[in-house]
Design a protein around this motif. Structure first.
Motif, PDB file in Angstrom:
ATOM      1  N   SER A 128       6.110   1.513   0.964  1.00  0.00           N
ATOM      2  CA  SER A 128       4.980   1.734   0.071  1.00  0.00           C
ATOM      3  C   SER A 128       4.022   0.545   0.084  1.00  0.00           C
ATOM      4  O   SER A 128       2.798   0.717   0.180  1.00  0.00           O
ATOM      5  CB  SER A 128       5.502   1.991  -1.349  1.00  0.00           C
ATOM      6  OG  SER A 128       4.454   2.068  -2.277  1.00  0.00           O
ATOM      7  N   ALA A 129       4.554  -0.655  -0.004  1.00  0.00           N
ATOM      8  CA  ALA A 129       3.710  -1.859   0.024  1.00  0.00           C
ATOM      9  C   ALA A 129       2.969  -1.958   1.350  1.00  0.00           C
ATOM     10  O   ALA A 129       1.770  -2.261   1.377  1.00  0.00           O
ATOM     11  CB  ALA A 129       4.564  -3.111  -0.195  1.00  0.00           C
ATOM     12  N   LEU A 134       2.452 -10.734  -3.374  1.00  0.00           N
ATOM     13  CA  LEU A 134       2.509  -9.287  -3.516  1.00  0.00           C
ATOM     14  C   LEU A 134       3.162  -8.988  -4.852  1.00  0.00           C
ATOM     15  O   LEU A 134       4.254  -9.489  -5.142  1.00  0.00           O
ATOM     16  CB  LEU A 134       3.312  -8.710  -2.358  1.00  0.00           C
ATOM     17  CG  LEU A 134       3.301  -7.228  -2.130  1.00  0.00           C
ATOM     18  CD1 LEU A 134       1.868  -6.697  -1.993  1.00  0.00           C
ATOM     19  CD2 LEU A 134       4.084  -6.903  -0.865  1.00  0.00           C
ATOM     20  N   GLU A 163       0.046   0.419   1.431  1.00  0.00           N
ATOM     21  CA  GLU A 163      -1.054  -0.098   0.610  1.00  0.00           C
ATOM     22  C   GLU A 163      -1.785  -1.241   1.315  1.00  0.00           C
ATOM     23  O   GLU A 163      -3.010  -1.323   1.272  1.00  0.00           O
ATOM     24  CB  GLU A 163      -0.545  -0.561  -0.756  1.00  0.00           C
ATOM     25  CG  GLU A 163      -0.152   0.572  -1.672  1.00  0.00           C
ATOM     26  CD  GLU A 163      -1.321   1.464  -2.037  1.00  0.00           C
ATOM     27  OE1 GLU A 163      -2.434   0.956  -2.302  1.00  0.00           O
ATOM     28  OE2 GLU A 163      -1.124   2.693  -2.051  1.00  0.00           O
ATOM     29  N   LEU A 221       9.536  -9.016   1.117  1.00  0.00           N
ATOM     30  CA  LEU A 221       9.788  -8.678  -0.271  1.00  0.00           C
ATOM     31  C   LEU A 221      11.134  -9.235  -0.696  1.00  0.00           C
ATOM     32  O   LEU A 221      11.998  -9.509   0.150  1.00  0.00           O
ATOM     33  CB  LEU A 221       9.774  -7.159  -0.479  1.00  0.00           C
ATOM     34  CG  LEU A 221       8.391  -6.549  -0.647  1.00  0.00           C
ATOM     35  CD1 LEU A 221       7.732  -6.361   0.700  1.00  0.00           C
ATOM     36  CD2 LEU A 221       8.472  -5.243  -1.373  1.00  0.00           C
ATOM     37  N   ARG A 257       3.196   0.072  -8.942  1.00  0.00           N
ATOM     38  CA  ARG A 257       1.756  -0.073  -8.695  1.00  0.00           C
ATOM     39  C   ARG A 257       1.587  -1.424  -8.027  1.00  0.00           C
ATOM     40  O   ARG A 257       1.958  -2.453  -8.575  1.00  0.00           O
ATOM     41  CB  ARG A 257       0.991  -0.016 -10.020  1.00  0.00           C
ATOM     42  CG  ARG A 257      -0.513   0.038  -9.847  1.00  0.00           C
ATOM     43  CD  ARG A 257      -1.220   0.188 -11.190  1.00  0.00           C
ATOM     44  NE  ARG A 257      -0.847  -0.844 -12.130  1.00  0.00           N
ATOM     45  CZ  ARG A 257      -1.386  -2.067 -12.175  1.00  0.00           C
ATOM     46  NH1 ARG A 257      -2.322  -2.405 -11.335  1.00  0.00           N
ATOM     47  NH2 ARG A 257      -0.976  -2.940 -13.070  1.00  0.00           N
ATOM     48  N   TRP A 258       1.040  -1.415  -6.810  1.00  0.00           N
ATOM     49  CA  TRP A 258       0.923  -2.639  -6.015  1.00  0.00           C
ATOM     50  C   TRP A 258      -0.399  -3.341  -6.266  1.00  0.00           C
ATOM     51  O   TRP A 258      -1.427  -2.707  -6.446  1.00  0.00           O
ATOM     52  CB  TRP A 258       1.031  -2.319  -4.519  1.00  0.00           C
ATOM     53  CG  TRP A 258       2.373  -1.800  -4.146  1.00  0.00           C
ATOM     54  CD1 TRP A 258       2.707  -0.504  -3.869  1.00  0.00           C
ATOM     55  CD2 TRP A 258       3.578  -2.556  -4.046  1.00  0.00           C
ATOM     56  NE1 TRP A 258       4.047  -0.424  -3.592  1.00  0.00           N
ATOM     57  CE2 TRP A 258       4.604  -1.666  -3.693  1.00  0.00           C
ATOM     58  CE3 TRP A 258       3.892  -3.901  -4.221  1.00  0.00           C
ATOM     59  CZ2 TRP A 258       5.927  -2.077  -3.505  1.00  0.00           C
ATOM     60  CZ3 TRP A 258       5.203  -4.311  -4.039  1.00  0.00           C
ATOM     61  CH2 TRP A 258       6.200  -3.403  -3.688  1.00  0.00           C
ATOM     62  N   SER A 259      -0.343  -4.657  -6.238  1.00  0.00           N
ATOM     63  CA  SER A 259      -1.544  -5.486  -6.247  1.00  0.00           C
ATOM     64  C   SER A 259      -1.203  -6.777  -5.515  1.00  0.00           C
ATOM     65  O   SER A 259      -0.042  -7.050  -5.209  1.00  0.00           O
ATOM     66  CB  SER A 259      -2.031  -5.770  -7.677  1.00  0.00           C
ATOM     67  OG  SER A 259      -1.035  -6.426  -8.430  1.00  0.00           O
ATOM     68  N   SER A 260      -2.231  -7.552  -5.232  1.00  0.00           N
ATOM     69  CA  SER A 260      -1.999  -8.832  -4.571  1.00  0.00           C
ATOM     70  C   SER A 260      -3.111  -9.786  -4.948  1.00  0.00           C
ATOM     71  O   SER A 260      -4.145  -9.383  -5.484  1.00  0.00           O
ATOM     72  CB  SER A 260      -1.950  -8.663  -3.050  1.00  0.00           C
ATOM     73  OG  SER A 260      -3.230  -8.368  -2.542  1.00  0.00           O
ATOM     74  N   TRP A 265      10.188   0.571  -1.250  1.00  0.00           N
ATOM     75  CA  TRP A 265       9.148  -0.362  -1.711  1.00  0.00           C
ATOM     76  C   TRP A 265       8.468  -1.019  -0.512  1.00  0.00           C
ATOM     77  O   TRP A 265       7.265  -1.204  -0.509  1.00  0.00           O
ATOM     78  CB  TRP A 265       9.751  -1.424  -2.609  1.00  0.00           C
ATOM     79  CG  TRP A 265      10.024  -0.984  -4.013  1.00  0.00           C
ATOM     80  CD1 TRP A 265      10.329   0.269  -4.451  1.00  0.00           C
ATOM     81  CD2 TRP A 265      10.033  -1.816  -5.158  1.00  0.00           C
ATOM     82  NE1 TRP A 265      10.532   0.257  -5.803  1.00  0.00           N
ATOM     83  CE2 TRP A 265      10.362  -1.018  -6.260  1.00  0.00           C
ATOM     84  CE3 TRP A 265       9.817  -3.176  -5.349  1.00  0.00           C
ATOM     85  CZ2 TRP A 265      10.461  -1.526  -7.553  1.00  0.00           C
ATOM     86  CZ3 TRP A 265       9.923  -3.682  -6.633  1.00  0.00           C
ATOM     87  CH2 TRP A 265      10.230  -2.860  -7.720  1.00  0.00           C
ATOM     88  N   ALA A 271       4.421  -6.173  -7.800  1.00  0.00           N
ATOM     89  CA  ALA A 271       4.842  -4.820  -8.148  1.00  0.00           C
ATOM     90  C   ALA A 271       4.740  -4.720  -9.666  1.00  0.00           C
ATOM     91  O   ALA A 271       5.438  -5.437 -10.383  1.00  0.00           O
ATOM     92  CB  ALA A 271       6.268  -4.556  -7.693  1.00  0.00           C
ATOM     93  N   ASP A 272       3.820  -3.896 -10.136  1.00  0.00           N
ATOM     94  CA  ASP A 272       3.577  -3.762 -11.579  1.00  0.00           C
ATOM     95  C   ASP A 272       3.358  -5.116 -12.242  1.00  0.00           C
ATOM     96  O   ASP A 272       3.837  -5.372 -13.349  1.00  0.00           O
ATOM     97  CB  ASP A 272       4.718  -3.005 -12.257  1.00  0.00           C
ATOM     98  CG  ASP A 272       4.789  -1.556 -11.804  1.00  0.00           C
ATOM     99  OD1 ASP A 272       3.718  -0.959 -11.541  1.00  0.00           O
ATOM    100  OD2 ASP A 272       5.904  -1.018 -11.701  1.00  0.00           O
TER     101      ASP A 272
END
Length: 164
Positions: free
Chosen positions: A96-97, A57, A100, A85, A8-11, A93, A59-60
């Motif tokens: 996917s990133a 960035l 997103e 990354l 699950r990506w967030s930033s 990844w 990841a979880d």
């Protein structure tokens, strides 16, 4: 989670709270975010690479990379992105990133052209750009130094039709 599962990506914007995690990324010899020789840079120089456009960035919830999106040539719809990354992140990844980040940026602004550039010696970055289906636009030679040699930037882009 295994590295084959997508996180699950967030930033968030880079801040001093991320300092140790970000400095750890630069100990990897191929963490080429705004430098061709990351593991040889002193701390002050690494910190000078992180400006107001720099985001971590996650990841979880764990810091796994950096990215920045900047206006290109003062054009309201043309942007460039830098993304990196950690070495432990598989190609899936990266893809996917990136998807997103594209989605998030298109919510914030109209994007007609998004450019990414990777050094000729950056095998992970080049593999990502080519696997993501980005259009390879060419190489600007001899613009960066890595291990005492000059290399070029390979330019990639994704282009969309203007909304208006």
């Amino acid at each position: 989670m295994t590295t084959t599962e997508l996180p699950r990506w967030s930033s968030r914007p880079y801040s001093d709270a991320d300092r140790d995690a970000v400095l750890a990324l630069y100990t990897e010899p191929d963490f080429y975010f705004r430098t061709g020789d990351p593991d040889t840079r002193p701390e002050w120089e690494i910190l000078s690479l992180l400006d107001e456009d720099t985001h971590v960035l996650l990841a979880d919830g764990s810091v796994v990379g950096l990215y920045a999106v900047e206006s290109e040539a003062n054009n309201a719809c043309h942007y460039s992105m830098q993304m990196r990354l950690t070495a432990s992140a598989p190609l899936a990844w990266w893809q996917s990133a990136f998807q997103e980040l594209l989605r998030a940026n298109s919510w914030r602004r109209e994007v007609v052209r998004l450019a990414l550039r990777f050094d000729e010696f950056d095998s992970r970055g080049l593999a990502f750009a080519r696997s993501a289906g980005l259009r390879e636009e060419g190489t600007l030679g001899a613009v960066t130094v890595h291990e005492g040699r000059r290399y070029g930037y390979v330019s990639f882009a994704q282009i969309w039709e203007p909304i208006s």
